[in-house]
Scaffold this active site. Structure first.
Site, mmCIF file in Angstrom:
data_model
loop_
_atom_site.group_PDB
_atom_site.id
_atom_site.type_symbol
_atom_site.label_atom_id
_atom_site.label_comp_id
_atom_site.label_asym_id
_atom_site.label_seq_id
_atom_site.Cartn_x
_atom_site.Cartn_y
_atom_site.Cartn_z
ATOM 1 N N ASN A 9 13.728 75.631 -11.610
ATOM 2 C CA ASN A 9 14.506 74.623 -10.900
ATOM 3 C C ASN A 9 14.847 73.528 -11.904
ATOM 4 O O ASN A 9 14.013 72.679 -12.211
ATOM 5 C CB ASN A 9 13.672 74.071 -9.725
ATOM 6 C CG ASN A 9 14.432 73.034 -8.925
ATOM 7 O OD1 ASN A 9 15.608 72.776 -9.179
ATOM 8 N ND2 ASN A 9 13.752 72.432 -7.958
ATOM 9 N N LYS A 11 16.836 71.187 -11.555
ATOM 10 C CA LYS A 11 17.152 69.918 -10.866
ATOM 11 C C LYS A 11 18.415 69.284 -11.470
ATOM 12 O O LYS A 11 19.300 70.008 -11.908
ATOM 13 C CB LYS A 11 15.936 68.985 -10.890
ATOM 14 C CG LYS A 11 14.686 69.687 -10.359
ATOM 15 C CD LYS A 11 13.530 68.777 -10.090
ATOM 16 C CE LYS A 11 12.344 69.597 -9.613
ATOM 17 N NZ LYS A 11 11.182 68.794 -9.265
ATOM 18 N N HIS A 94 13.741 72.039 -0.235
ATOM 19 C CA HIS A 94 12.936 71.432 -1.306
ATOM 20 C C HIS A 94 12.499 70.030 -0.864
ATOM 21 O O HIS A 94 13.266 69.302 -0.222
ATOM 22 C CB HIS A 94 13.757 71.350 -2.600
ATOM 23 C CG HIS A 94 12.910 70.994 -3.780
ATOM 24 N ND1 HIS A 94 12.508 69.706 -4.022
ATOM 25 C CD2 HIS A 94 12.364 71.756 -4.752
ATOM 26 C CE1 HIS A 94 11.746 69.691 -5.116
ATOM 27 N NE2 HIS A 94 11.646 70.925 -5.569
ATOM 28 N N GLU A 96 12.317 67.315 -2.387
ATOM 29 C CA GLU A 96 13.194 66.214 -2.820
ATOM 30 C C GLU A 96 14.394 66.091 -1.888
ATOM 31 O O GLU A 96 14.858 64.979 -1.600
ATOM 32 C CB GLU A 96 13.630 66.437 -4.285
ATOM 33 C CG GLU A 96 12.475 66.137 -5.237
ATOM 34 C CD GLU A 96 12.507 66.882 -6.558
ATOM 35 O OE1 GLU A 96 13.553 67.438 -6.935
ATOM 36 O OE2 GLU A 96 11.447 66.919 -7.215
ATOM 37 N N GLU A 166 5.056 74.380 -2.234
ATOM 38 C CA GLU A 166 5.056 73.325 -3.244
ATOM 39 C C GLU A 166 4.421 72.063 -2.669
ATOM 40 O O GLU A 166 5.120 71.268 -1.996
ATOM 41 C CB GLU A 166 6.490 73.006 -3.664
ATOM 42 C CG GLU A 166 7.218 74.163 -4.297
ATOM 43 C CD GLU A 166 8.362 73.656 -5.177
ATOM 44 O OE1 GLU A 166 8.343 73.979 -6.366
ATOM 45 O OE2 GLU A 166 9.221 72.919 -4.689
ATOM 46 N N GLY A 172 6.074 67.375 -10.150
ATOM 47 C CA GLY A 172 6.454 66.416 -11.192
ATOM 48 C C GLY A 172 5.374 65.404 -11.525
ATOM 49 O O GLY A 172 5.629 64.426 -12.219
ATOM 50 N N SER A 212 4.046 71.265 -10.758
ATOM 51 C CA SER A 212 3.433 71.162 -12.082
ATOM 52 C C SER A 212 2.874 72.491 -12.584
ATOM 53 O O SER A 212 1.805 72.544 -13.203
ATOM 54 C CB SER A 212 2.356 70.072 -12.095
ATOM 55 O OG SER A 212 2.938 68.820 -11.806
HETATM 56 P P1 PGA Z 1 7.628 70.580 -11.229
HETATM 57 O O1 PGA Z 1 8.719 70.816 -10.083
HETATM 58 O O2 PGA Z 1 7.299 71.942 -11.800
HETATM 59 O O3 PGA Z 1 8.284 69.685 -12.220
HETATM 60 O O4 PGA Z 1 6.431 69.961 -10.579
HETATM 61 C C1 PGA Z 1 8.661 71.923 -9.228
HETATM 62 C C2 PGA Z 1 9.741 71.841 -8.193
HETATM 63 O O5 PGA Z 1 10.054 70.738 -7.737
HETATM 64 O O6 PGA Z 1 10.327 72.867 -7.795
#
Ligand code: PGA
Length: 251
Positions: A9, A11, A94, A96, A166, A172, A212
């Site tokens: 991803n 982003k 997701h 976010e 997740e 993140g 992460s």
């Molecule tokens: P991250 O993000 O690996 O940076 O924690 C994962 C995601 O949001 O899909």
């Protein structure tokens, strides 16, 4: 046998030049037999990256988002019918999008439906906040997310979905769920699917871990019985590290 999937991803990262360089750094990555890599890149890079991704065995493109509507006066939005020329997969739900853009379970459900109707595969994300885990409400919360956005699907359609667990507190942040925490939730999700459908269907659905996930923890996480790969944010922007994660996944 469930497919192992490593989904990136990206982003809202990478200029076109950076995206091309990142893809170039993945060119020699050998995807293990029976596994698949899905690169969920920014919309605007789908067209320029498509021919190169098509030439990379085991790699596919995905989108990070779509509109719940099929067409119309929705300035700035992208429909599944536009996406399906370029991608097989679309991330939906997701955290976010849920937190920053107020997408609720009902909207996520509408998107799941429109993605399936277009013949694409939803990568359905679910996950709890730190507070819900601390108050031990995390299982119930995920149960609710699944019930409200996925469990209306027919037996045929649910089998077309990829699920990504997740935990929001791990995205993140550098904090990862332990292998036991992740495995417990993945097994719980699989049992929920079994309760609504059948054991056979539950066993056929790939459930990815995200939050992460990186080159230091992926091997341990992906070795868990119910973890079928990962949805990788930050670490997917580092070609060498992401390539190692892919090559280390057992199919
Ligand atoms: P991250 O993000 O690996 O940076 O924690 C994962 C995601 O949001 O899909």
């Amino acid at each position: 046998m469930r497919k192992k999937i490593i989904a990136a991803n990206w982003k809202m990262n990478t200029t076109l030049e950076e995206a091309k360089n990142l893809l170039e750094s993945l060119k020699n990555v050998v995807v293990p037999e029976g596994a698949e890599v899905i690169l969920n890149v920014p919309f605007i890079h789908l067209y320029p990256l498509k021919s190169m991704v098509d030439s990379m065995s085991g790699f596919s493109l995905g989108a990070q988002h779509c509109s719940e509507y099929e067409s119309g006066a929705y300035t700035g939005e992208i429909s599944v019918n536009m996406l399906k020329e370029y991608v097989k997969y679309v991330i939906v739900g997701h955290s976010e999008r849920r937190d920053l853009f107020d997408e609720d379970n009902e909207e996520v459900k509408a998107k799941v439906d429109v993605i399936l109707k277009a013949g694409l595969t939803p990568i359905f994300c679910c996950g709890e906040s730190r507070m819900l885990r601390e108050t031990e409400e995390h299982l119930g919360f995920i149960q609710h997310q699944l019930a409200e956005s996925l469990f209306h699907l027919t037996s045929d359609d649910i089998q077309k979905v990829i699920i990504a667990y997740e935990p929001i507190w791990a995205i993140g942040t550098g904090l990862t769920a332990t292998k036991d925490e992740a495995q417990e939730m993945h097994a719980f999700i699989r049992t929920e699917i079994e309760h609504h459908y059948t054991l056979e269907i539950a066993n056929s659905i790939s459930i990815l871990y995200g939050g992460s996930c990186n080159g230091s923890n992926s091997v341990e996480l992906f070795a868990q019985a119910d973890i079928d790969g990962g949805l990788v944010g930050g670490a997917s922007l580092k070609g060498a590290e992401f390539g190692r994660m892919v090559m280390g996944v057992e199919s």
